[in-house]
Design a protein around this motif. Structure first.
Motif, PDB file in Angstrom:
ATOM      1  N   PHE A  16       0.842  -1.211   0.000  1.00 39.88           N
ATOM      2  CA  PHE A  16       0.000   0.000   0.000  1.00 39.88           C
ATOM      3  C   PHE A  16       0.871   1.253   0.000  1.00 39.88           C
ATOM      4  CE2 PHE A  16      -2.316  -3.319   2.446  1.00 39.88           C
ATOM      5  CZ  PHE A  16      -3.188  -3.662   1.435  1.00 39.88           C
ATOM      6  N   GLY A  32      -5.673   2.611  -5.225  1.00 40.23           N
ATOM      7  CA  GLY A  32      -4.926   1.529  -4.598  1.00 40.23           C
ATOM      8  C   GLY A  32      -5.232   1.418  -3.117  1.00 40.23           C
ATOM      9  N   GLN A  33      -4.487   2.184  -2.308  1.00 36.78           N
ATOM     10  CA  GLN A  33      -4.622   2.087  -0.848  1.00 36.78           C
ATOM     11  C   GLN A  33      -6.037   2.461  -0.415  1.00 36.78           C
ATOM     12  OE1 GLN A  33      -2.025   4.734   1.352  1.00 36.78           O
ATOM     13  NE2 GLN A  33      -1.666   3.166   2.912  1.00 36.78           N
ATOM     14  N   GLY A  34      -6.566   1.676   0.530  1.00 32.12           N
ATOM     15  CA  GLY A  34      -7.955   1.877   0.950  1.00 32.12           C
ATOM     16  C   GLY A  34      -8.101   2.932   2.023  1.00 32.12           C
ATOM     17  N   ASN A 169     -11.102  -8.364   3.097  1.00 34.11           N
ATOM     18  CA  ASN A 169     -10.206  -7.588   2.249  1.00 34.11           C
ATOM     19  C   ASN A 169      -9.163  -8.566   1.711  1.00 34.11           C
ATOM     20  OD1 ASN A 169      -8.417  -5.766   1.121  1.00 34.11           O
ATOM     21  ND2 ASN A 169      -7.788  -4.823   3.057  1.00 34.11           N
ATOM     22  N   TYR A 200     -14.500  -4.047   8.569  1.00 36.09           N
ATOM     23  CA  TYR A 200     -15.507  -3.563   7.595  1.00 36.09           C
ATOM     24  C   TYR A 200     -16.925  -3.965   8.014  1.00 36.09           C
ATOM     25  CZ  TYR A 200     -11.359  -2.727   4.811  1.00 36.09           C
ATOM     26  OH  TYR A 200     -10.138  -2.282   4.382  1.00 36.09           O
TER      27      TYR A 200
HETATM   28  N1  GLN Z   1      -6.248  -1.448   4.792  1.00 36.14           N
HETATM   29  C1  GLN Z   1      -5.842  -0.575   3.731  1.00 36.14           C
HETATM   30  C2  GLN Z   1      -5.948  -1.319   2.420  1.00 36.14           C
HETATM   31  O1  GLN Z   1      -6.181  -2.484   2.399  1.00 36.14           O
HETATM   32  C3  GLN Z   1      -4.430  -0.103   3.859  1.00 36.14           C
HETATM   33  C4  GLN Z   1      -3.851   0.010   5.196  1.00 36.14           C
HETATM   34  C5  GLN Z   1      -2.376   0.194   5.124  1.00 36.14           C
HETATM   35  O2  GLN Z   1      -1.868   0.912   4.285  1.00 36.14           O
HETATM   36  N2  GLN Z   1      -1.682  -0.490   5.944  1.00 36.14           N
HETATM   37  O3  GLN Z   1      -5.765  -0.699   1.407  1.00 36.14           O
END
Ligand code: GLN
Ligand code: PMP
Length: 386
Positions: A16, A32-34, A169, A200
């Motif tokens: 990420f 990309g990153q969540g 995820n 989530y």
């Molecule tokens: N959980 C977020 C994701 O899956 C990222 C978290 C992180 O960067 N560690 O994108």
């Protein structure tokens, strides 16, 4: 001399961070990153400001501030009918620290941990740092369902715990009651602990989220992990918690004492306000995310990808094999230059590369205009490998 300890072999950075840095460097749309690009409720942010001004700036109790512990207890009761004492909740620095604390506090070197594949990357890192061995059970495209026979086979006499994640995820799978009943039966038959990551929990699109701890016989062997980041769009606050049997919570706290000791003093009371008063926020968030999921998946399908629509989370997966790249990582590394868009190669979440090779994860927790911009950029170029 300048060499990392072996403990970090293969886990020195996160995908990420790597892909977000690439997004910044190339000016790409970051799918990309969540993390959401809009803040959580104003009243919650104001509660944090008020706590900062009210002098909540020194170490809080390592276990968690009383308001937050009470709010988690009330939340579990109100949403799921789970009754907890205060000693059955510990506050952590995000779910990440709860995961770390659970693996360091509950697993011995050489123990096996059964984990759903594709797996969230911190599970792999912490299983490794705990000196344990991961045993993946693969959720396979197109449906990414849990195969209970495969789960049974993955359990051996060395298995200490099952590390579950629902909503999941990166696949977006929300485990059904039948799947959870199967996990519960195996855990009880084989006398295993379960750690379940439910960050989530409120972000589902119709499929009901059922906490494993609410199933008969599971409260005494299940540690449930969640955090404020996803439910209230404050991923940078890093306030999470673990709940379950007092001894499992104490094991997490035993490790947490030496990781951080305590977590963000002014943020904990603000998260308590969020949990107590702002259910409406994540209810609305989930409705908005469902629409954004369709927008993104319709758009990616129109570009020729096969999209696997999630039941929950922030993420959708597509198969990019039709573009002729060697794998999803090559596709994701080319994408910022070719199209100005960043996505995550799912193969980094797999031991079984054949299952994950051409899968790519796209985050849709972004403003509608950002998603449209990303799709426009993808549509404006030839995505095929040259
Ligand atoms: N959980 C977020 C994701 O899956 C990222 C978290 C992180 O960067 N560690 O994108
Ligand atoms: N578990 C899962 C499944 C996640 O996707 C994430 C990242 N959002 C975390 C844990 C980490 O949560 P936190 O930011 O609260 O540490």
């Amino acid at each position: 001399m300048a060499e990392y300890a072996h403990r970090l072999d293969g886990i020195g950075s996160t995908i990420f961070a790597e892909m977000s840095a690439l997004a910044v460097k190339t000016g790409s749309v970051n799918l990309g990153q969540g993390f959401p690009d809009e803040d959580g409720p104003d009243a919650v942010i104001e509660a944090a400001v008020a706590a900062l001004r009210a002098g909540r700036n020194q170490y809080p109790p390592g276990h968690g501030t009383p308001e937050l512990i009470d709010a988690v207890v009330a939340h579990q009761q109100r949403h799921y009918g789970i009754s907890l004492e205060r000693s059955q909740v510990v506050a952590t620095t995000g779910a990440t620290e709860a995961i770390a604390g659970a693996l360091l506090g509950l697993v011995n070197p050489g123990d096996e941990v059964v984990v759903l594949e594709p797996y969230y990357d911190s599970y792999v890192a912490m299983i490794q740092m705990a000196g344990a061995v991961r045993r993946p059970v693969t959720l396979r495209a197109p449906d990414f369902r849990l195969d209970l026979d495969e789960l049974a086979v993955a359990i051996t006499p060395r298995t200490r715990l099952i590390l579950l994640n629902t909503p999941h995820n990166p696949t977006g799978t929300v485990l059904t009651r039948t799947e959870l009943d199967g996990v519960a039966a195996l855990a009880q038959e084989r006398d295993l602990l379960v750690v379940t990551d439910e960050v989530y929990e409120h972000l589902t699109f119709g499929a009901p989220h059922v906490p494993l701890a609410s199933l008969p016989g599971m409260a005494e062997r299940t540690l449930t992990i969640s955090s404020a980041g996803k439910s209230f769009s404050v991923t940078g606050w890093k306030i999470g918690w673990a709940s379950g049997p007092a001894w499992m919570v104490a094991a997490v706290e035993g490790a947490k004492n030496w990781l951080s000791y305590a977590s963000g003093a002014p943020l904990q009371p603000a998260v308590a306000v969020a949990l107590n008063e702002h259910d409406g926020f994540h209810r609305q968030l989930a409705v908005g995310l469902a629409a954004k999921m369709d927008l993104l998946c319709d758009g990616l399908e129109a570009l020729g990808m096969t999209a696997y629509r999630p039941d929950g989370t922030y993420f959708a997966t597509t198969d990019v094999s039709s573009y002729g790249y060697a794998d999803g990582r090559a596709f994701c590394l080319a994408l910022p230059e070719v199209a100005g868009v960043v996505a995550i190669p799912s193969q980094v979440f797999y031991d079984d590369l054949d299952e994950g090779r051409h899968l790519v994860r796209w985050a849709f927790c972004k403003k509608e205009q950002v998603i449209r911009d990303g799709l426009d950029r993808l549509g404006a170029v030839d995505l095929h490998a040259r």
